[in-house]
Scaffold this motif. Structure first.
Motif, PDB file in Angstrom:
ATOM      1  N   GLU A   1       0.554  -1.216   0.127  1.00 47.53           N
ATOM      2  CA  GLU A   1      -0.035  -0.014   0.095  1.00 47.53           C
ATOM      3  C   GLU A   1       0.899   1.212  -0.116  1.00 47.53           C
ATOM      4  O   GLU A   1       0.494   2.459  -0.349  1.00 47.53           O
ATOM      5  N   VAL A   2       2.073   1.165   0.377  1.00 49.54           N
ATOM      6  CA  VAL A   2       2.954   2.227   0.887  1.00 49.54           C
ATOM      7  C   VAL A   2       4.015   2.500  -0.730  1.00 49.54           C
ATOM      8  O   VAL A   2       4.131   3.799  -0.907  1.00 49.54           O
ATOM      9  N   LEU A   3       4.086   1.576  -1.162  1.00 47.93           N
ATOM     10  CA  LEU A   3       4.942   1.643  -2.438  1.00 47.93           C
ATOM     11  C   LEU A   3       4.589   2.701  -3.517  1.00 47.93           C
ATOM     12  O   LEU A   3       5.250   3.304  -4.092  1.00 47.93           O
ATOM     13  N   PRO A   4       3.255   2.657  -3.878  1.00 46.69           N
ATOM     14  CA  PRO A   4       2.655   3.576  -4.894  1.00 46.69           C
ATOM     15  C   PRO A   4       2.864   5.116  -4.265  1.00 46.69           C
ATOM     16  O   PRO A   4       3.230   6.047  -5.243  1.00 46.69           O
ATOM     17  N   LEU A   5       2.927   5.118  -3.286  1.00 42.30           N
ATOM     18  CA  LEU A   5       2.844   6.649  -2.420  1.00 42.30           C
ATOM     19  C   LEU A   5       4.498   6.948  -2.912  1.00 42.30           C
ATOM     20  O   LEU A   5       4.707   8.352  -3.002  1.00 42.30           O
ATOM     21  N   LEU A   6       5.436   5.994  -2.443  1.00 42.95           N
ATOM     22  CA  LEU A   6       6.907   6.591  -2.784  1.00 42.95           C
ATOM     23  C   LEU A   6       6.902   6.934  -4.040  1.00 42.95           C
ATOM     24  O   LEU A   6       7.683   7.674  -4.479  1.00 42.95           O
TER      25      LEU A   6
ATOM     26  N   VAL B   1      -1.596  12.603   1.819  1.00 45.07           N
ATOM     27  CA  VAL B   1      -2.361  11.541   1.153  1.00 45.07           C
ATOM     28  C   VAL B   1      -2.114  10.101   2.012  1.00 45.07           C
ATOM     29  O   VAL B   1      -2.934   9.499   2.283  1.00 45.07           O
ATOM     30  N   ALA B   2      -0.719  10.069   2.224  1.00 49.44           N
ATOM     31  CA  ALA B   2      -0.475   8.709   3.017  1.00 49.44           C
ATOM     32  C   ALA B   2      -1.353   8.653   4.045  1.00 49.44           C
ATOM     33  O   ALA B   2      -1.574   7.477   4.593  1.00 49.44           O
ATOM     34  N   ARG B   3      -1.262   9.747   5.037  1.00 49.89           N
ATOM     35  CA  ARG B   3      -2.131   9.742   6.395  1.00 49.89           C
ATOM     36  C   ARG B   3      -3.558   9.147   5.989  1.00 49.89           C
ATOM     37  O   ARG B   3      -3.935   8.564   6.813  1.00 49.89           O
ATOM     38  N   ARG B   4      -4.045   9.473   5.041  1.00 51.77           N
ATOM     39  CA  ARG B   4      -5.508   9.211   4.633  1.00 51.77           C
ATOM     40  C   ARG B   4      -5.568   7.777   4.224  1.00 51.77           C
ATOM     41  O   ARG B   4      -6.584   7.323   4.343  1.00 51.77           O
ATOM     42  N   VAL B   5      -4.651   7.245   3.605  1.00 51.79           N
ATOM     43  CA  VAL B   5      -5.011   5.803   3.051  1.00 51.79           C
ATOM     44  C   VAL B   5      -4.095   4.714   3.678  1.00 51.79           C
ATOM     45  O   VAL B   5      -4.651   3.676   3.585  1.00 51.79           O
ATOM     46  N   VAL B   6      -3.014   5.127   4.177  1.00 51.92           N
ATOM     47  CA  VAL B   6      -2.008   4.070   4.939  1.00 51.92           C
ATOM     48  C   VAL B   6      -2.026   4.432   6.402  1.00 51.92           C
ATOM     49  O   VAL B   6      -1.355   3.522   7.096  1.00 51.92           O
ATOM     50  N   GLY B   7      -2.426   5.456   7.040  1.00 56.33           N
ATOM     51  CA  GLY B   7      -2.329   5.692   8.403  1.00 56.33           C
ATOM     52  C   GLY B   7      -1.211   6.558   8.846  1.00 56.33           C
ATOM     53  O   GLY B   7      -0.058   6.601   8.100  1.00 56.33           O
ATOM     54  N   HIS B   8      -1.020   7.196   9.968  1.00 55.82           N
ATOM     55  CA  HIS B   8       0.025   7.917  10.576  1.00 55.82           C
ATOM     56  C   HIS B   8       1.382   7.320  10.615  1.00 55.82           C
ATOM     57  O   HIS B   8       2.720   7.976  10.143  1.00 55.82           O
ATOM     58  N   HIS B   9       1.444   6.119  11.080  1.00 54.51           N
ATOM     59  CA  HIS B   9       2.827   5.386  11.317  1.00 54.51           C
ATOM     60  C   HIS B   9       3.384   5.256   9.837  1.00 54.51           C
ATOM     61  O   HIS B   9       4.524   5.438   9.893  1.00 54.51           O
ATOM     62  N   ARG B  10       2.727   4.821   8.794  1.00 60.48           N
ATOM     63  CA  ARG B  10       3.499   4.775   7.640  1.00 60.48           C
ATOM     64  C   ARG B  10       3.529   5.827   6.757  1.00 60.48           C
ATOM     65  O   ARG B  10       4.355   6.127   6.040  1.00 60.48           O
ATOM     66  N   ALA B  11       2.590   6.751   7.222  1.00 54.65           N
ATOM     67  CA  ALA B  11       3.018   8.113   6.661  1.00 54.65           C
ATOM     68  C   ALA B  11       4.220   8.699   7.034  1.00 54.65           C
ATOM     69  O   ALA B  11       5.015   9.624   6.332  1.00 54.65           O
ATOM     70  N   ARG B  12       4.638   8.353   8.367  1.00 53.78           N
ATOM     71  CA  ARG B  12       6.003   8.955   8.725  1.00 53.78           C
ATOM     72  C   ARG B  12       7.120   8.224   8.086  1.00 53.78           C
ATOM     73  O   ARG B  12       8.076   8.921   7.757  1.00 53.78           O
ATOM     74  N   PHE B  13       6.910   6.831   7.869  1.00 51.88           N
ATOM     75  CA  PHE B  13       7.710   6.266   6.923  1.00 51.88           C
ATOM     76  C   PHE B  13       8.183   6.803   5.541  1.00 51.88           C
ATOM     77  O   PHE B  13       9.105   7.169   5.061  1.00 51.88           O
ATOM     78  N   THR B  14       6.954   7.108   4.774  1.00 53.31           N
ATOM     79  CA  THR B  14       7.168   7.707   3.666  1.00 53.31           C
ATOM     80  C   THR B  14       7.582   9.236   3.478  1.00 53.31           C
ATOM     81  O   THR B  14       8.420   9.501   2.654  1.00 53.31           O
ATOM     82  N   ASN B  15       7.265   9.847   4.655  1.00 57.54           N
ATOM     83  CA  ASN B  15       8.002  11.089   4.738  1.00 57.54           C
ATOM     84  C   ASN B  15       9.280  11.197   4.887  1.00 57.54           C
ATOM     85  O   ASN B  15      10.355  11.682   4.059  1.00 57.54           O
ATOM     86  N   ALA B  16      10.052  10.053   5.822  1.00 54.57           N
ATOM     87  CA  ALA B  16      11.394  10.217   5.985  1.00 54.57           C
ATOM     88  C   ALA B  16      12.135   9.528   4.572  1.00 54.57           C
ATOM     89  O   ALA B  16      13.101  10.096   4.232  1.00 54.57           O
TER      90      ALA B  16
END
Length: 481
Positions: free
Chosen positions: A100-105, A129-144
């Motif tokens: 679910e995260v890979l398309p965001l990256l 968008v990540a916060r809305r579709v995969v949640g805050h924890h994985r959004a932080r990973f996306t941000n990093a």
């Protein structure tokens, strides 16, 4: 020059929502792009079909629609390059990243490395968008991860992650131009280049695959004229007498397209069908067959030409849904010359030796249409062509069986892969004594440089078309065998 200068897209400014209207979705462009990429990964969806559908369904147009289109196709075309860069930016293998995260990256990487969107805006908008579709924890990973990506330009990253060209030219081009390694090797072979050499022509082809293709229209013979398309805003095409280029806008906005008197069809696709109709045949010329007609582009052209010559076209398609598309494409052809049947052309209902002209546009890997279907490069494997070759040979055999002595067959693929093109034709000819190969370029006077020996091969980087292949074969008269 950095790829940051190549795309004009910036975040769209939105005015206040009209009173009483529906709420404006939060960042609809990025959300649609994410949903399309996710569906491509999980449901084998086709972006060129799903994206327009979601844009209409969610009422997204204008700059938001343009941004969604840029992000979707940009991320798909450059997926191989971005994945190599992202792999260098995560603490573990990219394969372990949640699906679910890979398309965001990939969406974030495209904005950072290939658009003019400011880096802080690209990161923050994607993380939102990540916060809305995969949640805050994985959004932080996306941000990093995206912050690490933003530390270098595309050129700087590829200098790090791509193999040295002098050491591994195929691997270098595969990463820099975002194609699987096996595909680079197959395309180089089709172009006649040594995989260990300079690969200059191969590189030009790979570059063309990552460019947005122009929209080409076809004026169906007897129902529309190129002059009418030009009046509606199109431009005269370079090769096909039935083609026009649409420089901008939605083809469906044209009256002739809405009325099905014109359609979207690649210029090479038009020309390979047209070439079949130009080969002289002695005697009757009234029965034509399109054996693999879906979705109907070539059948629409052939139906009009058949009607103008007082011939009849039988268009066969094995899948009922695609047969319905064919029926729409040939609707109201000249003299209603076309009839559509749902049929498996490897086990046909028609008798052998009755057709004067037969087109067999076989199922193939689609390597000739990578500009329009970029996800195909990630779905196909080296084994794909080999898996398709038996059905391709069977269809060409059946096409020759269906043709009367003196008639002509056009074998077409939307792939330049040698195993699907010359390999199939030569294998079939080796097993028969009743067919001879014609020089295809002799019937393509508009573009003689497509000649590849007796065959014709179009190329995106040379002709601006899909990489269509054509072989023309004549069924030998009985007294010539």
């Amino acid at each position: 020059m950095s790829d940051r200068s190549r795309s004009p897209y910036r975040p769209a400014r939105r005015g206040p929502r009209p009173a009483g209207g529906p709420p404006t979705p939060k960042d609809p462009a990025r959300r649609i792009a994410y949903d399309v990429l996710r569906a491509v990964d999980t449901r084998d969806a086709y972006a060129n079909l799903l994206l327009p559908s979601l844009l209409r369904e969610r009422g997204v147009s204008g700059r938001d629609a343009a941004l969604a289109t840029e992000l979707t196709y940009g991320a798909l075309r450059r997926q191989g390059t971005y994945d190599a860069i992202l792999d260098a930016c995560v603490d573990r293998s990219l394969r372990s990243v949640d699906a679910e995260v890979l398309p965001l990256l990939r969406l974030g990487a495209h904005q950072l490395l290939a658009t003019k969107i400011p880096p802080h805006a690209a990161v923050s908008a994607t993380v939102d968008v990540a916060r809305r579709v995969v949640g805050h924890h994985r959004a932080r990973f996306t941000n990093a991860v995206l912050r690490r990506v933003s530390a270098r330009t595309l050129e700087e990253w590829t200098a790090i992650v791509a193999p040295e060209r002098a050491v591994d030219p195929v691997g270098h081009l595969a990463v820099v131009h975002s194609h699987p390694r096996w595909m680079v090797e197959a395309l180089a072979a089709a172009l006649g280049e040594d995989p260990g050499g300079d690969l200059a022509d191969t590189e030009r082809l790979l570059v063309a695959h990552n460019e947005r293709p122009r929209v080409t229209l076809v004026a169906k013979p007897g129902r529309a004229a190129v002059a009418e398309l030009i009046e509606e805003g199109a431009q005269e095409a370079r090769y096909s007498p039935f083609a026009a280029y649409l420089p901008e806008g939605d083809p469906a906005a044209l009256r002739s397209v809405r009325q099905r008197r014109a359609a979207v069809q690649d210029e090479a696709s038009q020309l390979v069908a047209l070439a079949l109709t130009r080969v002289p045949v002695e005697g009757a010329d009234t029965r034509w067959l399109d054996m693999c007609a879906g979705p109907g582009g070539k059948a629409g052209l052939l139906g009009g030409l058949a009607g103008q010559r007082e011939a009849r076209l039988l268009a066969a398609e094995v899948q009922p849904a695609r047969a319905r598309l064919v029926a729409g494409a040939v609707e109201r052809s000249v003299r209603d010359a076309a009839r559509v049947v749902v049929a498996d052309s490897t086990r046909p209902a028609w008798r052998d030796g009755v057709f004067d002209r037969v087109l067999v546009d076989v199922p193939c890997t689609g390597l000739g249409a990578l500009r329009r279907r970029p996800e195909s490069r990630w779905r196909r494997s080296e084994a794909s062509a080999a898996e398709l070759e038996p059905i391709q040979r069977a269809l060409l055999d059946r096409a020759l069986d269906a043709t009367r002595p003196g008639g002509v067959v056009g074998y077409v693929t939307c792939s330049p892969h040698l195993g699907e093109t010359e390999g199939v034709v030569r294998a079939v000819l080796a097993g028969r004594s009743d067919a001879v190969l014609l020089r295809a370029a002799d019937h393509l006077a508009e573009v003689p440089e497509v000649a590849a020996g007796d065959f014709a091969q179009f190329w995106p980087h040379r002709h601006g078309t899909d990489a269509m292949f054509l072989a023309l074969l004549r069924k030998a008269p009985a007294d010539a065998r």
